[in-house]
Design an enzyme around this catalytic site. Structure first.
Site, PDB file in Angstrom:
ATOM      1  CE  LYS A 113      -4.379  -1.534   1.604  1.00 45.63           C
ATOM      2  NZ  LYS A 113      -4.246  -3.049   2.050  1.00 45.63           N
ATOM      3  CD  GLU A 132     -10.840   4.285   0.437  1.00 40.64           C
ATOM      4  OE1 GLU A 132     -10.828   5.635   0.192  1.00 40.64           O
ATOM      5  OE2 GLU A 132      -9.992   3.549  -0.052  1.00 40.64           O
ATOM      6  CB  SER A 168      -0.026  -8.237  -0.920  1.00 39.79           C
ATOM      7  OG  SER A 168      -0.605  -9.082  -0.099  1.00 39.79           O
TER       8      SER A 168
HETATM    9  C1  LIG Z   1      -5.359  -3.964   1.459  1.00 40.08           C
HETATM   10  C2  LIG Z   1      -4.390  -5.207   1.295  1.00 40.08           C
HETATM   11  C3  LIG Z   1      -4.602  -6.268   0.097  1.00 40.08           C
HETATM   12  C4  LIG Z   1      -5.699  -6.026  -0.680  1.00 40.08           C
HETATM   13  O1  LIG Z   1      -5.474  -5.023  -1.528  1.00 40.08           O
HETATM   14  P1  LIG Z   1      -5.460  -4.994  -3.168  1.00 40.08           P
HETATM   15  O2  LIG Z   1      -5.967  -3.686  -3.550  1.00 40.08           O
HETATM   16  O3  LIG Z   1      -6.314  -5.837  -4.040  1.00 40.08           O
HETATM   17  O4  LIG Z   1      -3.942  -5.281  -3.249  1.00 40.08           O
HETATM   18  C5  LIG Z   1      -3.814  -7.392  -0.073  1.00 40.08           C
HETATM   19  N1  LIG Z   1      -2.861  -7.531   0.806  1.00 40.08           N
HETATM   20  C6  LIG Z   1      -2.487  -6.728   1.861  1.00 40.08           C
HETATM   21  C7  LIG Z   1      -1.441  -7.198   2.679  1.00 40.08           C
HETATM   22  C8  LIG Z   1      -3.276  -5.532   2.164  1.00 40.08           C
HETATM   23  O5  LIG Z   1      -2.790  -4.899   3.091  1.00 40.08           O
END
Ligand SMILES: *Cc1c(COP(=O)(O)O)cnc(C)c1O
Length: 401
Positions: A104, A126, A387
């Site tokens: 993010k 948000e 992620s």
């Molecule tokens: C917010 C988040 C996601 C999901 O968001 P995407 O916009 O689909 O990438 C995935 N993994 C983590 C660790 C997150 O914090």
């Protein structure tokens, strides 16, 4: 490096994952469905983003922040022990190692820098579980901007630690009492608030959703994941490109950023959704939060509340470009249950010494399942975006294990 490799399907030169068509369209999805004043505000963001993205000065400033502050480039880690057990070659793109612990930060640094360039002094955001709120508050603090974060009252109760983090970082957290008092309502409220504050505030959306230009702009800010991974795969793999590229999908930003680096290659793209938040796999055409896309709906077209153990996948829709990639057949979207994700998180912890976010564990759970049932043939090379890190999920996991 970008040539089609012998023995593989040719890639149509269709400009997939380039600039969207007129009026922010990805096929029949996307667009800018917003009240008049926000249409104008989005137009300004669009103009500013196009100019900034074409400006080497802006690109350089963002690249520097990503390097000296966020910790990029992130490594590509071969998952040796797990690969051996699964019979595939799995590589992890380590977004969990960035500052604040997820992808993010890539997007919020881009948007915060853009806001500064536009002369805005405040970010509006948000947040559901608080991850995007914390990232926004972080970027705002770094660049000397104010931050106002809208959050459902129920989420505020459930996510006390992230609420504290945002306040610690100097952000104002505004409780939203409407509707189900969760992310969907917080998003509506943030948009409503922006209507009265477009002159001095930038609305910092957290995924590849919302009115044009957000789905495209956020994908471009996340493209750094895919571009880096592309170069790392070129150095690491004999074929240069992995057979499969896998990422979890909530709104779809880490997946879009990853896919963008491989859209023009023969790599098969796989987006993994939560069983209870499968906008791409099971959604129907609708309009919400400023764009036309796929949303979970009942027979009357009412949005169905999403449910996932991973807060970041708890969104009833998916970004418009993913809907389009699905229709084109360029990417496929699959789903994973809460239990599979928890199992995958434990397995990664114990085979590789990495505790993933439960969101990321969804992507891994599909890899594990697909290696078992032949969907991923033995010997396949797989790039998976990890992620985020799992610290935030410790209390959830503690209840279960
Ligand atoms: C917010 C988040 C996601 C999901 O968001 P995407 O916009 O689909 O990438 C995935 N993994 C983590 C660790 C997150 O914090």
């Amino acid at each position: 490096m970008r040539d089609v490799l012998p023995g593989r399907e040719p890639v149509p030169p269709d400009g997939t994952m380039g600039v969207p068509q007129a009026r922010g369209r990805f096929g029949e999805y996307g667009g800018r469905y917003a009240p008049e004043s926000l249409v104008e505000a989005c137009r300004e963001v669009d103009e500013a983003f196009r100019a900034a993205w074409a400006d080497p000065g802006f690109r350089g400033a963002l690249a520097r922040l990503l390097a000296v502050y966020a910790g990029r480039p992130t490594p590509l880690t071969p998952a040796h022990r797990l690969s051996e057990a699964l019979g595939v070659r799995l590589y992890l793109k380590r977004e969990d190692l960035t500052h604040t612990g997820s992808h993010k930060i890539n997007n919020v640094l881009g948007q915060a820098l853009l806001a500064t360039r536009m002369g805005r002094r405040r970010l509006i955001a948000e947040t559901g579980a608080g991850q995007h709120g914390v990232a926004t508050a972080t970027a705002a603090a770094l660049l000397g901007l104010e931050a106002t974060v809208f959050m459902g009252e129920r989420d505020i109760e459930r996510q006390a630690l992230n609420v504290f983090r945002m306040r610690m970082l100097g952000a104002e957290v505004v409780p939203v009492t409407a509707g189900s008092r969760t992310l969907k309502d917080a998003t509506s409220e943030a948009m409503r608030h922006w209507v009265g504050a477009t002159g001095d505030s930038h609305y910092c959306i957290g995924s590849v959703v919302g009115p044009d230009p957000y789905p495209w702009m956020v994908r471009e800010f996340q493209r750094v994941i895919g571009d880096e991974a592309r170069g790392q795969c070129a150095a690491e793999l004999r074929t240069g490109v992995p057979d499969h590229v896998v990422a979890c999908v909530g709104g779809g930003s880490n997946a879009a950023g990853t896919f963008a680096g491989f859209a023009d290659t023969p790599a098969r793209l796989v987006g993994v959704e939560a069983e209870g938040g499968a906008g791409a796999a099971r959604g129907r055409l609708g309009v919400m939060h400023g764009c036309r896309s796929l949303f979970l709906q009942d027979d009357d077209g009412q949005i169905i509340q999403a449910h996932s153990i991973a807060a970041g996948l708890d969104y009833p829709g998916v970004g418009p470009e993913h809907a389009h990639l699905r229709d084109l057949g360029r990417a496929r979207y699959v789903t994973v249950t809460d239990d599979e994700a928890v199992g995958a998180a434990v397995r990664l912890a114990r085979t590789e010494g990495i505790v993933p976010a439960l969101e990321s564990a969804h992507a891994l759970a599909w890899v594990i399942r697909a290696a078992g049932d032949g969907d991923l043939p033995a010997g396949s090379t797989v790039l998976m975006t990890l992620s985020g890190r799992g610290d935030k999920d410790a209390s959830t996991l503690k209840e279960l294990l």
